[in-house]
Enzyme design. Structure first.
Site, PDB file in Angstrom:
ATOM      1  N   ARG A   1     -56.445 -28.162 -34.625  1.00 10.84           N
ATOM      2  CA  ARG A   1     -56.002 -28.242 -33.204  1.00 10.84           C
ATOM      3  C   ARG A   1     -57.499 -28.320 -32.349  1.00 10.84           C
ATOM      4  NH1 ARG A   1     -52.475 -24.328 -34.877  1.00 10.84           N
ATOM      5  NH2 ARG A   1     -50.208 -24.849 -34.832  1.00 10.84           N
TER       6      ARG A   1
ATOM      7  N   LYS B   1     -52.756 -20.169 -31.930  1.00  7.80           N
ATOM      8  CA  LYS B   1     -51.136 -20.412 -31.465  1.00  7.80           C
ATOM      9  C   LYS B   1     -50.261 -19.585 -31.984  1.00  7.80           C
ATOM     10  CE  LYS B   1     -48.467 -24.531 -29.970  1.00  7.80           C
ATOM     11  NZ  LYS B   1     -48.276 -25.803 -30.139  1.00  7.80           N
TER      12      LYS B   1
ATOM     13  N   HIS C   1     -55.099 -34.753 -30.235  1.00  7.63           N
ATOM     14  CA  HIS C   1     -53.629 -34.280 -30.792  1.00  7.63           C
ATOM     15  C   HIS C   1     -53.205 -35.628 -31.765  1.00  7.63           C
ATOM     16  CE1 HIS C   1     -50.285 -32.026 -31.167  1.00  7.63           C
ATOM     17  NE2 HIS C   1     -49.441 -33.191 -30.997  1.00  7.63           N
TER      18      HIS C   1
ATOM     19  N   ARG D   1     -54.773 -34.909 -35.107  1.00  4.52           N
ATOM     20  CA  ARG D   1     -54.071 -33.838 -35.839  1.00  4.52           C
ATOM     21  C   ARG D   1     -52.743 -34.423 -36.182  1.00  4.52           C
ATOM     22  NH1 ARG D   1     -52.840 -28.554 -36.432  1.00  4.52           N
ATOM     23  NH2 ARG D   1     -50.703 -27.774 -35.816  1.00  4.52           N
TER      24      ARG D   1
ATOM     25  N   HIS E   1     -48.680 -24.339 -38.971  1.00  9.40           N
ATOM     26  CA  HIS E   1     -47.241 -24.343 -38.509  1.00  9.40           C
ATOM     27  C   HIS E   1     -46.531 -23.232 -38.792  1.00  9.40           C
ATOM     28  CE1 HIS E   1     -47.069 -28.838 -38.367  1.00  9.40           C
ATOM     29  NE2 HIS E   1     -47.502 -28.608 -37.203  1.00  9.40           N
TER      30      HIS E   1
ATOM     31  N   TYR F   1     -42.506 -35.933 -41.927  1.00  7.62           N
ATOM     32  CA  TYR F   1     -41.998 -36.712 -43.014  1.00  7.62           C
ATOM     33  C   TYR F   1     -41.307 -37.687 -42.566  1.00  7.62           C
ATOM     34  CZ  TYR F   1     -44.277 -33.564 -46.524  1.00  7.62           C
ATOM     35  OH  TYR F   1     -45.149 -32.989 -47.194  1.00  7.62           O
TER      36      TYR F   1
END
Length: 242
Positions: A65, A104, A184, A187, A210, A220
């Site tokens: 991030r 986060k 972003h 990422r 995550h 995916y």
């Protein structure tokens, strides 16, 4: 009632509601490998934007991030073992106050391995980093990797603008324009590339930080027919014993 009903049916404003409501349902798409390569090659060779190449490369090749990258300090970079420790992020309030926050999610705390290219970029960042008489300190942390002309750590906004201006220059020069590229998107691109390379969902979840595997699995879904066809053909060969 007729008057009230009429008022309800008519739009009392002279503008369309759709023009003021942001449609955030559009999915951010990763850039293709060729587009990533074209952009990075351009940055590396540009007289002005080449100074940002290492940071942009690292963002593309680690999936961090942008706030995590901005918060990195010399203590977070283990060059000997080629590891990147991520356990905080750098933010700035509307009042201009710099502060360190937790990642986060609790899953955001992780150690990332360095590829050879990422290792070389960190080497260059550290080597060209200016030494200040008074190192900026934010909530007890100092030694930030990238500093602005005032000696303060680079923020997410700074990098977003560098990407925006560099992309604008590229698209003004070349006939084949590149799509939107932001930190972003870097990422997003990294996650998609790793998924297509065959990394397991759980490993990818860890790398991305995550908290929910469903978020990781969403990358995916970016597979296109060619990706699926390739996997099916390889699976057929394994099943047939070829």
């Amino acid at each position: 009632m007729a008057v009230e009903d009429d008022l309800i049916r008519k739009n009392p404003f002279d503008w369309e509601l759709s023009t003021v409501i942001v449609n955030d349902s559009a999915r951010r798409e990763a850039v293709a490998p060729r587009q990533e390569r074209l952009f990075l090659d351009f940055i590396k060779g540009d007289k002005h934007y080449s100074q940002y190449y290492e940071g942009m490369y690292i963002l593309f090749k680690t999936g961090m991030r942008i706030s995590e990258f901005c918060g990195l300090t010399l203590d977070d970079i283990d060059m000997e073992n080629r590891k990147i420790k991520i356990d905080h992020q750098l933010q700035r309030t509307r009042e201009g106050v710099y502060l360190i926050e937790d990642t986060k999610t609790t899953y955001g705390e992780r150690i990332l391995p360095m590829s050879e290219g990422v290792y070389q970029c960190f080497q260059k960042l550290i080597k060209k980093r200016k030494k200040w008489k008074v190192e900026p300190m934010v909530d007890g942390k100092a030694g930030f990797l990238v500093l602005d002309k005032n000696g303060m750590p680079y923020l997410a906004l700074h990098w977003e603008k560098r990407f925006e201006y560099a992309l604008g220059k590229y698209n003004r020069i070349f006939k084949e324009e590149l799509p939107i590229i932001t930190p972003h998107i870097c990422r997003h691109t990294y996650c998609t590339n790793m998924a297509k390379a065959g990394i397991s969902p759980k490993s990818l979840q860890y790398l991305m930080g995550h908290s929910d595997i469903a978020t990781t699995l969403g990358y995916y879904t970016h597979y296109k027919f060619n990706d699926v066809e390739k996997e099916v053909r390889e699976l057929e060969k394994k099943l047939s014993g070829e």
